[in-house]
Design a protein around this motif. Sequence first.
Motif, PDB file in Angstrom:
ATOM      1  N   ARG A 182       0.823  -1.211   0.000  1.00  0.00           N
ATOM      2  CA  ARG A 182       0.000   0.000   0.000  1.00  0.00           C
ATOM      3  C   ARG A 182       0.857   1.261   0.000  1.00  0.00           C
ATOM      4  NH1 ARG A 182      -4.896  -2.390   3.740  1.00  0.00           N
ATOM      5  NH2 ARG A 182      -5.984  -3.345   1.962  1.00  0.00           N
ATOM      6  N   ARG A 187      -0.943   4.598  -1.017  1.00  0.00           N
ATOM      7  CA  ARG A 187      -2.173   4.492  -0.223  1.00  0.00           C
ATOM      8  C   ARG A 187      -1.782   4.505   1.254  1.00  0.00           C
ATOM      9  NH1 ARG A 187      -5.763  -0.106  -2.811  1.00  0.00           N
ATOM     10  NH2 ARG A 187      -7.412   1.134  -1.869  1.00  0.00           N
ATOM     11  N   LEU A 188      -1.304   5.650   1.714  1.00  0.00           N
ATOM     12  CA  LEU A 188      -0.675   5.756   3.021  1.00  0.00           C
ATOM     13  C   LEU A 188      -1.667   5.596   4.178  1.00  0.00           C
ATOM     14  CD1 LEU A 188       1.897   8.584   2.295  1.00  0.00           C
ATOM     15  CD2 LEU A 188       2.137   6.114   2.009  1.00  0.00           C
ATOM     16  N   THR A 189      -2.890   6.076   4.027  1.00  0.00           N
ATOM     17  CA  THR A 189      -3.874   5.923   5.105  1.00  0.00           C
ATOM     18  C   THR A 189      -4.198   4.464   5.315  1.00  0.00           C
ATOM     19  OG1 THR A 189      -4.770   8.107   4.630  1.00  0.00           O
ATOM     20  CG2 THR A 189      -6.165   6.618   5.924  1.00  0.00           C
ATOM     21  N   LEU A 190      -4.416   3.731   4.221  1.00  0.00           N
ATOM     22  CA  LEU A 190      -4.681   2.303   4.324  1.00  0.00           C
ATOM     23  C   LEU A 190      -3.474   1.561   4.877  1.00  0.00           C
ATOM     24  CD1 LEU A 190      -6.677   1.417   1.084  1.00  0.00           C
ATOM     25  CD2 LEU A 190      -7.469   1.269   3.444  1.00  0.00           C
ATOM     26  N   ALA A 192      -1.216   2.743   6.915  1.00  0.00           N
ATOM     27  CA  ALA A 192      -1.129   3.029   8.349  1.00  0.00           C
ATOM     28  C   ALA A 192      -2.130   2.205   9.145  1.00  0.00           C
ATOM     29  CB  ALA A 192      -1.371   4.519   8.599  1.00  0.00           C
ATOM     30  N   THR A 193      -3.311   2.022   8.590  1.00  0.00           N
ATOM     31  CA  THR A 193      -4.337   1.212   9.265  1.00  0.00           C
ATOM     32  C   THR A 193      -3.878  -0.215   9.376  1.00  0.00           C
ATOM     33  OG1 THR A 193      -6.064   2.623   8.393  1.00  0.00           O
ATOM     34  CG2 THR A 193      -6.754   0.473   9.177  1.00  0.00           C
TER      35      THR A 193
END
Length: 193
Positions: A182, A187-190, A192-193
Amino acid sequence: GGLPEAEQRYVELVVALSRASFLDQQLETTLANASRCVDLARRHVDDLLVITLAVFAYATYLRGDSTGARTAVEEGIAHPNGPRQLHGFTYARAVHALLECEAGRPQMAEAEARETVIGARQLGLAGLWSAGIAHHSLGQALLQLGRVQEAERELERAEVLRRSNDPRLDHAHTLLALAQARIARGRLTLAAT
């Protein structure tokens, strides 16, 4: 205790294999159980040798001992009854593909992992735990090859198959690889999740 000795050894091996396979304990405990499995399978239950070698190889790989992992997994793959031990053979080939990634041979890893995923599907194992590592190894190879969208898709499938209510090392391993894919896609938010 009332079982004949051969059945006692089988039960003992299956319990140790369960403890080693679930990867929900500390890695050293998992390795001790996996080593015990291999010993019992060699001496008493050859029909489970391939899966015990594969589980031992994966735990050894997670510990960072690629040489030990490769020795065990290659023995499992070369076992004359290996292809008939479906879960074990699938698991062993997937671990071998991970080792090919680590050795800098992602093309070979992709070919082996893809063949393993397809084979698992044809054998009706596609939705089972043993297929999770096959999708993980394919995703890892695709990530190394720069095919990040495909890698993310395979790692997402691996994450679903390896997901557990309790923390487990195999699930954490897949989550880390999925985060890498990611990040590579931005897709950094994903990630991080």
